[in-house]
Design a protein around this motif. Structure first.
Motif, PDB file in Angstrom:
ATOM      1  N   ARG A  59      11.256  -0.582  -2.030  1.00 31.18           N
ATOM      2  CA  ARG A  59       9.940  -1.210  -2.196  1.00 31.18           C
ATOM      3  C   ARG A  59      10.089  -2.690  -1.902  1.00 31.18           C
ATOM      4  O   ARG A  59      11.220  -3.209  -1.881  1.00 31.18           O
ATOM      5  N   PHE A  60       8.953  -3.339  -1.658  1.00 32.41           N
ATOM      6  CA  PHE A  60       8.983  -4.782  -1.396  1.00 32.41           C
ATOM      7  C   PHE A  60       8.967  -5.562  -2.713  1.00 32.41           C
ATOM      8  O   PHE A  60       8.536  -5.068  -3.751  1.00 32.41           O
ATOM      9  N   GLU A  70       0.837  -1.207   0.000  1.00 34.70           N
ATOM     10  CA  GLU A  70       0.000   0.000   0.000  1.00 34.70           C
ATOM     11  C   GLU A  70       0.877   1.264   0.000  1.00 34.70           C
ATOM     12  O   GLU A  70       0.613   2.217  -0.726  1.00 34.70           O
ATOM     13  N   LEU A  71       1.951   1.219   0.794  1.00 33.95           N
ATOM     14  CA  LEU A  71       2.860   2.378   0.804  1.00 33.95           C
ATOM     15  C   LEU A  71       3.366   2.628  -0.614  1.00 33.95           C
ATOM     16  O   LEU A  71       3.426   3.756  -1.077  1.00 33.95           O
ATOM     17  N   GLU A  72       3.733   1.552  -1.270  1.00 32.71           N
ATOM     18  CA  GLU A  72       4.280   1.716  -2.622  1.00 32.71           C
ATOM     19  C   GLU A  72       3.224   2.315  -3.550  1.00 32.71           C
ATOM     20  O   GLU A  72       3.535   3.186  -4.356  1.00 32.71           O
ATOM     21  N   LYS A  73       1.997   1.867  -3.396  1.00 33.26           N
ATOM     22  CA  LYS A  73       0.923   2.432  -4.227  1.00 33.26           C
ATOM     23  C   LYS A  73       0.825   3.934  -3.991  1.00 33.26           C
ATOM     24  O   LYS A  73       0.546   4.698  -4.895  1.00 33.26           O
ATOM     25  N   HIS A  74       1.070   4.345  -2.758  1.00 32.35           N
ATOM     26  CA  HIS A  74       0.992   5.775  -2.439  1.00 32.35           C
ATOM     27  C   HIS A  74       2.292   6.501  -2.761  1.00 32.35           C
ATOM     28  O   HIS A  74       2.523   7.598  -2.283  1.00 32.35           O
ATOM     29  N   MET A  75       3.154   5.849  -3.522  1.00 36.45           N
ATOM     30  CA  MET A  75       4.431   6.436  -3.966  1.00 36.45           C
ATOM     31  C   MET A  75       5.372   6.735  -2.809  1.00 36.45           C
ATOM     32  O   MET A  75       6.208   7.641  -2.897  1.00 36.45           O
ATOM     33  N   LEU A 132      -5.558 -12.311  -2.917  1.00 33.44           N
ATOM     34  CA  LEU A 132      -5.241 -12.261  -4.351  1.00 33.44           C
ATOM     35  C   LEU A 132      -5.901 -11.041  -4.991  1.00 33.44           C
ATOM     36  O   LEU A 132      -5.288 -10.343  -5.810  1.00 33.44           O
ATOM     37  N   ASN A 133      -7.131 -10.779  -4.618  1.00 33.17           N
ATOM     38  CA  ASN A 133      -7.806  -9.602  -5.185  1.00 33.17           C
ATOM     39  C   ASN A 133      -7.085  -8.325  -4.790  1.00 33.17           C
ATOM     40  O   ASN A 133      -6.921  -7.409  -5.591  1.00 33.17           O
ATOM     41  N   TYR A 134      -6.646  -8.284  -3.547  1.00 40.30           N
ATOM     42  CA  TYR A 134      -5.924  -7.093  -3.071  1.00 40.30           C
ATOM     43  C   TYR A 134      -4.646  -6.895  -3.899  1.00 40.30           C
ATOM     44  O   TYR A 134      -4.342  -5.798  -4.368  1.00 40.30           O
ATOM     45  N   LEU A 135      -3.911  -7.996  -4.101  1.00 43.15           N
ATOM     46  CA  LEU A 135      -2.657  -7.880  -4.860  1.00 43.15           C
ATOM     47  C   LEU A 135      -2.932  -7.546  -6.326  1.00 43.15           C
ATOM     48  O   LEU A 135      -2.127  -6.868  -6.976  1.00 43.15           O
ATOM     49  N   SER A 136      -4.060  -8.010  -6.829  1.00 46.95           N
ATOM     50  CA  SER A 136      -4.351  -7.738  -8.240  1.00 46.95           C
ATOM     51  C   SER A 136      -4.631  -6.250  -8.464  1.00 46.95           C
ATOM     52  O   SER A 136      -4.550  -5.754  -9.578  1.00 46.95           O
ATOM     53  N   ASN A 137      -4.919  -5.511  -7.379  1.00 48.72           N
ATOM     54  CA  ASN A 137      -5.158  -4.064  -7.527  1.00 48.72           C
ATOM     55  C   ASN A 137      -3.905  -3.296  -7.911  1.00 48.72           C
ATOM     56  O   ASN A 137      -3.962  -2.109  -8.209  1.00 48.72           O
ATOM     57  N   SER A 138      -2.756  -3.953  -7.855  1.00 47.57           N
ATOM     58  CA  SER A 138      -1.520  -3.248  -8.219  1.00 47.57           C
ATOM     59  C   SER A 138      -1.328  -3.184  -9.727  1.00 47.57           C
ATOM     60  O   SER A 138      -0.275  -2.786 -10.212  1.00 47.57           O
ATOM     61  N   ILE A 139      -2.340  -3.572 -10.455  1.00 47.48           N
ATOM     62  CA  ILE A 139      -2.208  -3.569 -11.916  1.00 47.48           C
ATOM     63  C   ILE A 139      -2.431  -2.154 -12.461  1.00 47.48           C
ATOM     64  O   ILE A 139      -3.143  -1.362 -11.840  1.00 47.48           O
ATOM     65  N   HIS A 140      -1.824  -1.880 -13.583  1.00 47.95           N
ATOM     66  CA  HIS A 140      -1.995  -0.606 -14.301  1.00 47.95           C
ATOM     67  C   HIS A 140      -1.690   0.613 -13.439  1.00 47.95           C
ATOM     68  O   HIS A 140      -2.347   1.648 -13.561  1.00 47.95           O
ATOM     69  N   ILE A 141      -0.760   0.477 -12.524  1.00 51.64           N
ATOM     70  CA  ILE A 141      -0.355   1.665 -11.765  1.00 51.64           C
ATOM     71  C   ILE A 141       0.956   2.132 -12.389  1.00 51.64           C
ATOM     72  O   ILE A 141       1.945   1.387 -12.381  1.00 51.64           O
ATOM     73  N   PRO A 142       0.961   3.325 -12.966  1.00 57.63           N
ATOM     74  CA  PRO A 142       2.119   3.727 -13.788  1.00 57.63           C
ATOM     75  C   PRO A 142       3.470   3.590 -13.081  1.00 57.63           C
ATOM     76  O   PRO A 142       4.447   3.195 -13.718  1.00 57.63           O
ATOM     77  N   HIS A 143       3.518   3.889 -11.777  1.00 57.41           N
ATOM     78  CA  HIS A 143       4.842   3.806 -11.142  1.00 57.41           C
ATOM     79  C   HIS A 143       5.147   2.405 -10.614  1.00 57.41           C
ATOM     80  O   HIS A 143       6.156   2.198  -9.963  1.00 57.41           O
ATOM     81  N   MET A 144       4.265   1.412 -10.918  1.00 56.14           N
ATOM     82  CA  MET A 144       4.535   0.042 -10.457  1.00 56.14           C
ATOM     83  C   MET A 144       4.523  -0.964 -11.625  1.00 56.14           C
ATOM     84  O   MET A 144       3.827  -1.987 -11.568  1.00 56.14           O
ATOM     85  N   PRO A 145       5.314  -0.708 -12.664  1.00 54.90           N
ATOM     86  CA  PRO A 145       5.268  -1.619 -13.823  1.00 54.90           C
ATOM     87  C   PRO A 145       5.690  -3.037 -13.460  1.00 54.90           C
ATOM     88  O   PRO A 145       5.237  -4.010 -14.073  1.00 54.90           O
TER      89      PRO A 145
END
Ligand SMILES: C[S@@+](CC[C@H](N)C(=O)[O-])C[C@H]1O[C@@H](n2cnc3c(N)ncnc32)[C@H](O)[C@@H]1O
Length: 976
Positions: A876-877, A839-844, A939-952
């Motif tokens: 990042r993790f 989540e931290l990573e998602k928040h940059m 799994l659903n939670y982890l799948s939310n990391s898709i299409h996040i520009p800073h997390m290719p």
């Protein structure tokens, strides 16, 4: 009665961070920066928001309170619209509107709109479109088209009606509001003080808002800057005109004098605009005097460089300046003759340490520096000195007239970068002669420095590296003559304190921009001609092997240019004093103390003070004029703590029981502020809130930067002497932390989040402190005793344990968005850490400190193996694919459900088949059927990391997680 103020309940940290960052980025056009160099001036918007937040009462409707607060600061939609200063380009408008909207508004005007936004539509139509578009922009985007809040008058009349209706006031402007709020709370115009005022942000903003302001500092340079902010910037048009006139007159007179002396012109009438000097020392390999420079390039763009030519007749080198040098010559020049503090002999390639050249020796385990120390009256090195100084290049400006394409005569300029001639050397001698004739008199009257350099962390450097013992040794004769002449003329022309102080401040800027610490930059982009960096381009006194001197007129660009602001003569007292001796009573103390060795103000400012001191005495006879080094707050040990407790105890005494304090400090790591909290606690204060503002960089663009947060601690007097026991305090803290976090989450805006992960963490600390600091003793131990107790590293006090517990509560309480609370609770600490890290990573968030805090919060010690990247500000993790088979199986995280899920994702990515992941679950997870729902959730939670520009790097894994979730959902136990 609830006497809470807004900032004790909430604070729009994200918007204030953005506004602060915008102000910082304004560079030289910030309101106070033009007055002179200061390190760590606080953004004015931060102070404005703080003062309003400390005066505004709260109602039982926190959302409305927040709206009103934003309105006061013109940080709401209408306020931003009011602040608009730049037009929005047609392209942005087109991009923001939908195709239909675009077609609609531009049906018959489209061509015009595309060509030029200014034609076609009526002004009214345009305004309406822009208004609509503007309101669809994000806060950050809006800011790019806006002035700063301080650059406009404040809210408009209809907004004042809303503000007054909510607050029960009758204000028509900010000052009236502040006075009314002050009267309601304290019975008079609010008094706001800062006993560490530095560059003056706090008293200046307080005065501007209509408070009775007080600012003092131990350092006279700080007091002078603060005085100038109030009296020069706040002095209105008349003062501005006087200051401008005085500077103009001084330059005209100086120009005439310099021209008469003939020290900047050559025989062709060209005038020099830059002089390059270098140090030379005898090379042990050849016995020749070798000119030293880390690079001999003068302009990268025009291939200008210096070339050394051995000349045995002079037992040294000639230096030729070449323009349009070939590649090899430039490459050779780039190598220089000194690298990593080693002299490099151009003849033999041998290297010699500069320390050896200086003759430094170790005697009885201590280094004794080898250079002769300069006598006070030395203006240049003595013939036997190790380091000599030499002019090696002059850049000339030829002015000529030429016909332009219309046949008119226009003045043009051409630069010539040339080797030093006999006549140049004559002029250098002439400069020394003129200076020698005057400098004693000028020193006596304070036009040039005569002060000794006191040894210290930063000040030792010029003494050790060049033997310079007095501040004027940091300037060569040409620099001393020009700065000194200006200083004399400005003083002579000045008629009042305002012009005298502006003259002195200008001399401060001249010394910053015309000293032997001026680094030559060969790749300045603007002209490509090369240029200089100021002396204080960092917070040190770095000596240089080659440096530049300026001509007179180039310094005119550093004249004091005052933004015209009308401070309407609101009161501000400015004083020079040690904060331990404060003797005025203030309703609000807002302070930003020196903290843990950050900047050696007391050393660095002597550079300026040496130019000011004698003249300050005329203007402020009651001020002392040294930097009172011994009294400056420094370090972080017991001396530091003792002084801070003394000062804050004094400030606490010097405020009414209803008074409020704010302590600001810019922290390096989020744990250091807990120390400060203990100091304030020991000083008789209790914490009521804490917020972090990112003043250094934009929120949300945290990529690889070095974000520094400024923590704001809000404090009140502790009026009772209650004692508590830990078993009573724990449940109280648990409730307080949870309530605080719930309250923040409830207030937060989903579309434009106000609080980040670290804000919640800080809020948890603050909530714990709020409970703890009400008591003067815990378990029979007073806090003073605890603060000064000798401790082994790792030995945690009961107080720290309580604070750690608060963070644990917060970590458990803050369920990552998208996860069910019930499932979250069933996970082990290391699993929660992993998911929260994603989540931290998602928040940059990429600062290692944030991940460390998180791990601390979850009580996880061994977590380094989770990191894919460990670079300080780019952590990042790992994803499942990055873990591969490592740390799989065993105890704790390695054997956890999450680790198995990550591996199943890896298998799915590798085989491109979700069945492989499913197989892994069946084989490895005990009780798979029991955990099925939890597995799907994760799994659903982890799948939310898709299409996040800073997390290719999550793209494939998130996609696999999604497919695997589907597979688990459809898994009814049949054969695979
Ligand atoms: C972090 S700076 C304040 C910056 C200021 N808020 C601003 O916006 O420019 C800390 C200040 O504390 C001052 N200082 C250090 N020791 C002091 C003392 N004993 N009494 C008063 N001021 C002191 C320093 O001179 C420095 O200006």
């Amino acid at each position: 009665m609830n006497d809470k103020v807004f900032i004790e309940e909430q604070f729009p940290v994200s918007k204030i961070s953005k506004e602060s960052y915008k102000e910082r980025k304004a560079g030289a056009s910030q309101t106070l920066t033009g007055l002179g160099k200061w390190w760590g001036r606080k953004p004015l918007i931060l102070i404005r928001a703080s003062i309003i937040g400390m005066l505004m009462p709260v109602s039982d409707n926190p959302k409305k309170d927040r709206d009103i607060f934003l309105k006061i600061l013109t940080m709401n939609d209408e306020g931003l619209w009011l602040r608009r200063s730049k037009s929005i380009p047609a392209k942005v408008i087109q991009n923001t509107l939908s195709k239909d909207e675009w077609n609609d508004i531009s049906q018959d005007e489209k061509g015009n709109l595309k060509r030029s936004w200014s034609t076609g539509l009526s002004n009214e139509q345009k305004e309406k479109i822009i208004y609509n578009v503007f309101n669809t922009l994000s806060y950050d985007d809006k800011l790019t088209y806006c002035n700063r809040p301080e650059q406009i008058e404040g809210p408009d009349q209809s907004t004042w009606n809303d503000i007054n209706a909510h607050l029960g006031t009758h204000a028509n402007n900010l000052q009236e509001l502040v006075v009314e709020l002050g009267k309601k709370r304290f019975g008079h115009t609010p008094k706001v003080g800062d006993c560490f005022c530095g560059g003056g942000s706090i008293p200046f903003e307080a005065a501007r808002l209509g408070c009775e302001a007080f600012g003092s500092d131990l350092n006279p340079v700080a007091a002078m800057l603060t005085w100038a902010s109030i009296h020069l910037i706040g002095g209105g048009k008349k003062v501005q005109q006087e200051v401008m006139d005085a500077q103009k007159k001084a330059y005209e007179a100086a120009d005439k004098q310099i021209t008469e002396w003939g020290i900047e012109h050559n025989d062709k009438g060209w005038r020099a605009d830059a002089y390059l000097y270098c140090v030379e020392a005898r090379c042990p390999a050849t016995g020749l005097m070798l000119p030293l420079a880390p690079s001999w390039v003068i302009s990268e763009k025009y291939n200008v460089c210096a070339v050394l030519k051995r000349n045995d007749k002079i037992k040294g080198y000639d230096i030729d300046i070449i323009t349009g040098a070939d590649k090899n010559t430039m490459a050779q020049a780039r190598l220089g003759t000194v690298r990593n503090n080693r002299m490099i002999c151009p003849e033999t390639g041998e290297e010699f340490s500069i320390s050896g050249i200086r003759g430094d020796k170790v005697v009885n385990g201590k280094t004794v520096y080898g250079l002769r120390l300069w006598e006070k009256d030395d203006l240049v090195p003595m013939p036997d000195d190790v380091f000599q100084e030499r002019l090696y290049c002059v850049r000339w400006v030829e002015t000529y007239v030429e016909k332009n394409s219309q046949g008119e005569l226009v003045e043009k300029k051409r630069h010539h970068v040339l080797s030093v001639t006999k006549n140049d050397r004559k002029r250098e001698k002439q400069v020394l002669k003129i200076l020698t004739e005057r400098y004693k008199e000028w020193q006596k009257n304070g036009f040039i420095p005569d002060r000794k350099i006191e040894p210290g962390y930063n000040t030792d450097q010029p003494i050790r590296e060049r033997g310079w013992t007095h501040w004027h040794h940091l300037f060569n004769p040409r620099q001393l003559l020009i700065n000194g002449l200006l200083s004399f003329l400005l003083s002579d022309i000045s008629k009042n304190s305002e012009t005298l102080i502006s003259g002195l401040l200008h001399i401060g800027l001249c010394s910053d921009w015309n000293s032997k610490l001026l680094r030559w930059v060969s790749h300045i982009r603007k002209t490509g001609m090369g240029g200089v960096n100021q002396s204080f381009y960092n917070q040190a006194l770095n000596t240089l092997y080659n440096y530049s001197a300026r001509n007179l007129m180039s310094l005119y660009s550093y004249r004091i240019k005052l933004p015209i602001l009308d401070l309407k003569n609101y009161g501000c007292i400015v004083d020079v004093r040690d904060a331990r001796t404060i003797n005025v009573i203030m309703d609000l103390w807002i302070t930003d103390p020196p903290y843990a060795d950050a900047i050696n103000y007391h050393e660095l400012t002597d550079f300026f003070l040496s130019w000011y001191e004698k003249q300050i005495r005329f203007i402020f006879p009651e001020w002392y004029t040294d930097s009172k080094k011994a009294l400056a707050i420094k370090g972080s040990g017991n001396d530091f703590k003792e002084s801070m407790v003394d000062i804050y105890s004094r400030l606490t005494k010097k405020m009414p029981d209803t008074g409020i304090q704010m302590v600001q400090f810019t922290h390096q790591s989020s744990s250091v502020w807990a120390d400060l909290a203990m100091i304030l606690w020991a000083a008789g204060l209790k914490v009521t809130a804490a917020w972090t503002i990112s003043t250094e960089t934009a929120v949300g663009i945290k990529k690889g930067n070095y974000v520094q947060g400024t923590v704001l601690l809000i404090l009140r007097k502790r009026l009772s002497n209650e004692t508590a026991f830990l078993d009573e305090v724990y449940p109280e803290i648990e409730d307080e932390v949870r309530n605080q976090l719930d309250h923040m989450m409830e207030l937060d805006d989903k579309d434009d989040p106000n609080f980040g992960d670290t804000d919640y963490q800080l809020a948890a600390y603050a909530a714990a402190l709020r409970v703890l600091t009400q008591y003067s003793e815990i378990e029979g131990q007073d806090i003073q005793h605890e603060l000064f107790r000798e401790r082994d590293p790792g030995d945690k006090s009961a107080f720290e344990k309580v604070i750690d517990r608060a963070v644990e509560i917060a970590s458990d309480h803050l369920v990552p968005a998208g996860l069910n609370k019930h499932y979250w609770k069933s996970l082990a600490a290391s699993e929660r850490l992993y998911l929260k890290g994603i989540e931290l990573e998602k928040h940059m968030e990429a600062r290692s400190g944030a991940y460390q805090e998180l791990a601390k919060g979850f009580g996880v010690r061994d977590y380094n193996f989770l990191f894919a990247k460990t670079k300080a500000n780019a952590v990042r993790f790992k994803t499942g694919s990055e873990f591969k088979r490592s740390h799989l199986g065993g105890n704790d995280f390695s054997g956890s459900l999450i680790r198995n899920i990550l591996f199943a994702i890896h298998e799915t990515v590798k085989s491109e088949d979700a069945r492989e992941g499913l197989k892994w679950f069946h084989a490895e997870i005990d009780n798979y059927w029991h955990h099925r729902k939890l597995i799907i959730e994760i799994l659903n939670y982890l799948s939310n990391s898709i299409h996040i520009p800073h997390m290719p790097h999550w793209e494939k894994d998130a996609d696999a997680a999604l497919r695997l979730a589907g597979a688990v959902e459809n898994d009814h136990g049949g054969r695979m």
